[in-house]
Design a protein around this motif. Structure first.
Motif, PDB file in Angstrom:
ATOM      1  N   SER A  84       0.625  -1.191  -0.446  1.00  0.00           N
ATOM      2  CA  SER A  84       0.596  -0.095   0.070  1.00  0.00           C
ATOM      3  C   SER A  84       0.798   1.242   0.027  1.00  0.00           C
ATOM      4  O   SER A  84       2.439   0.844   1.068  1.00  0.00           O
ATOM      5  N   PHE A  85       0.258   1.636  -0.734  1.00  0.00           N
ATOM      6  CA  PHE A  85       1.076   3.760  -0.990  1.00  0.00           C
ATOM      7  C   PHE A  85       0.456   4.293  -0.959  1.00  0.00           C
ATOM      8  O   PHE A  85       0.145   5.327  -2.117  1.00  0.00           O
ATOM      9  N   ASN A  86      -0.457   4.818  -0.332  1.00  0.00           N
ATOM     10  CA  ASN A  86      -1.614   5.624  -0.342  1.00  0.00           C
ATOM     11  C   ASN A  86      -2.575   5.431  -1.920  1.00  0.00           C
ATOM     12  O   ASN A  86      -3.799   4.597  -1.224  1.00  0.00           O
ATOM     13  N   SER A  87      -3.186   6.297  -2.379  1.00  0.00           N
ATOM     14  CA  SER A  87      -3.418   6.250  -3.478  1.00  0.00           C
ATOM     15  C   SER A  87      -3.282   4.141  -3.908  1.00  0.00           C
ATOM     16  O   SER A  87      -3.925   4.808  -5.157  1.00  0.00           O
ATOM     17  N   LEU A 122      -1.488   0.221  11.824  1.00  0.00           N
ATOM     18  CA  LEU A 122      -0.180   0.187  11.032  1.00  0.00           C
ATOM     19  C   LEU A 122      -0.137   0.973  10.365  1.00  0.00           C
ATOM     20  O   LEU A 122      -1.233   1.492   9.689  1.00  0.00           O
ATOM     21  N   SER A 123       0.616   1.619  10.194  1.00  0.00           N
ATOM     22  CA  SER A 123       0.960   2.630   9.326  1.00  0.00           C
ATOM     23  C   SER A 123       2.914   2.837   8.950  1.00  0.00           C
ATOM     24  O   SER A 123       3.466   2.409  10.137  1.00  0.00           O
ATOM     25  N   LYS A 138       7.806  12.120   6.052  1.00  0.00           N
ATOM     26  CA  LYS A 138       7.552  13.196   6.685  1.00  0.00           C
ATOM     27  C   LYS A 138       5.526  12.946   6.950  1.00  0.00           C
ATOM     28  O   LYS A 138       4.509  12.410   7.532  1.00  0.00           O
ATOM     29  N   ASP A 139       5.093  12.017   5.405  1.00  0.00           N
ATOM     30  CA  ASP A 139       4.622  11.565   5.263  1.00  0.00           C
ATOM     31  C   ASP A 139       3.770   9.725   5.588  1.00  0.00           C
ATOM     32  O   ASP A 139       5.303   9.182   5.359  1.00  0.00           O
ATOM     33  N   THR A 140       2.528   9.717   5.706  1.00  0.00           N
ATOM     34  CA  THR A 140       2.230   8.263   6.157  1.00  0.00           C
ATOM     35  C   THR A 140       1.590   7.404   5.183  1.00  0.00           C
ATOM     36  O   THR A 140       0.354   8.048   4.878  1.00  0.00           O
ATOM     37  N   ALA A 141       1.690   6.370   5.143  1.00  0.00           N
ATOM     38  CA  ALA A 141       0.566   5.196   5.029  1.00  0.00           C
ATOM     39  C   ALA A 141       0.249   4.798   5.570  1.00  0.00           C
ATOM     40  O   ALA A 141       0.197   4.287   6.504  1.00  0.00           O
ATOM     41  N   LYS A 142      -1.439   4.289   5.156  1.00  0.00           N
ATOM     42  CA  LYS A 142      -2.438   3.761   6.666  1.00  0.00           C
ATOM     43  C   LYS A 142      -1.799   1.990   5.558  1.00  0.00           C
ATOM     44  O   LYS A 142      -1.940   1.924   4.581  1.00  0.00           O
ATOM     45  N   CYS A 143      -1.227   1.166   6.538  1.00  0.00           N
ATOM     46  CA  CYS A 143      -1.959  -0.249   5.957  1.00  0.00           C
ATOM     47  C   CYS A 143      -3.122  -1.371   6.150  1.00  0.00           C
ATOM     48  O   CYS A 143      -4.310  -0.736   6.952  1.00  0.00           O
ATOM     49  N   TYR A 144      -3.858  -1.691   5.356  1.00  0.00           N
ATOM     50  CA  TYR A 144      -4.020  -2.769   5.117  1.00  0.00           C
ATOM     51  C   TYR A 144      -4.039  -4.551   5.432  1.00  0.00           C
ATOM     52  O   TYR A 144      -3.227  -4.840   4.476  1.00  0.00           O
ATOM     53  N   GLY A 145      -4.994  -4.676   5.294  1.00  0.00           N
ATOM     54  CA  GLY A 145      -5.057  -6.430   5.689  1.00  0.00           C
ATOM     55  C   GLY A 145      -4.001  -6.972   6.667  1.00  0.00           C
ATOM     56  O   GLY A 145      -3.935  -6.643   8.000  1.00  0.00           O
TER      57      GLY A 145
END
Length: 221
Positions: A84-87, A122-123, A138-145
């Motif tokens: 996952s990389f956000n979008s 998680l992120s 500085k940016d974060t990505a949300k994690c899935y599954g």
């Protein structure tokens, strides 16, 4: 004596070539099957490997699909992973077979997509920079599954090594041991500086307002 050694070497070379596995080597950019370009597997590569990758982007109505066939090591067979990389979200699955020019079962990623819809706690640091080998952390990505690792890698196009990009985001743990065989979000790329770290939890930050509310209430009373 020298002649005997030469004969033995030639026999060994012939037998090695005779018993090497032959696999299809092909790529389709629409996810369709392919069976062409037969090549022998060399060294430790001992299985015919098929990877199906599907990439979803928020602004893209139709996902990008890619199917790759080539020789790989058996230890990476029958694996599924996500990133996952956000979008941008990536789903991938692999299947294998071990006979000459065998036609592997098409990998499926439908179960992965159902599982990945669930956001976890998680992120990870996030970026997609092209062309660049550096990122803003500085940016974060949300994690899935089941994504519980933070992944960071630099990719280079195999046909043009000057075209580089930097990626940071979330990944499933098994991807970390598959970094040399993983199909990544760019066609025909090689990866360098592939790193995995444990993903930190978002939960403490989410619970802070819950804990802060009762504490403030006690002070006011």
């Amino acid at each position: 004596m020298a002649a005997s050694v030469t004969v033995l070497w030639l026999v060994a070379a012939f037998l090695g070539g005779a018993f090497s596995l032959t696999c299809f080597h092909c790529t389709t950019n629409n996810g369709d099957n392919c069976n062409e370009n037969e090549k022998p597997c060399l060294g430790p590569l001992d299985t015919c490997f098929t990877t199906l990758t599907e990439i979803h982007q928020d602004k893209q109505k139709v996902p990008t699909k890619q199917l790759v066939k080539l020789c790989r090591e058996k230890k990476s067979c029958n694996q599924s992973y996500t990133m996952s990389f956000n979008s941008t979200k990536l789903y991938a699955s692999t299947t294998c077979c071990e006979t000459d020019k065998c036609k592997t079962i098409m990998p499926s990623i439908e179960d992965l997509k159902k599982e990945k819809d669930k956001e976890n706690t998680l992120s990870c640091p996030y970026c997609i920079e092209f062309p660049s080998t550096k990122c803003n952390d500085k940016d974060t990505a949300k994690c899935y599954g089941k994504e519980d690792k933070c992944v960071s890698f630099t990719s280079k196009e195999a046909t043009n090594t000057s075209k580089v990009s930097k990626w940071k985001g979330c990944a499933t743990a098994n991807l970390c041991s598959m970094s040399t065989v993983a199909t990544l979000p760019l066609s025909h790329v090689t990866t360098t500086m592939f790193e995995c770290n444990h993903a930190p939890s978002l939960l403490p930050g989410l619970l802070l307002p819950v804990a802060f509310g009762p504490a403030m209430l006690k002070l006011l009373l």
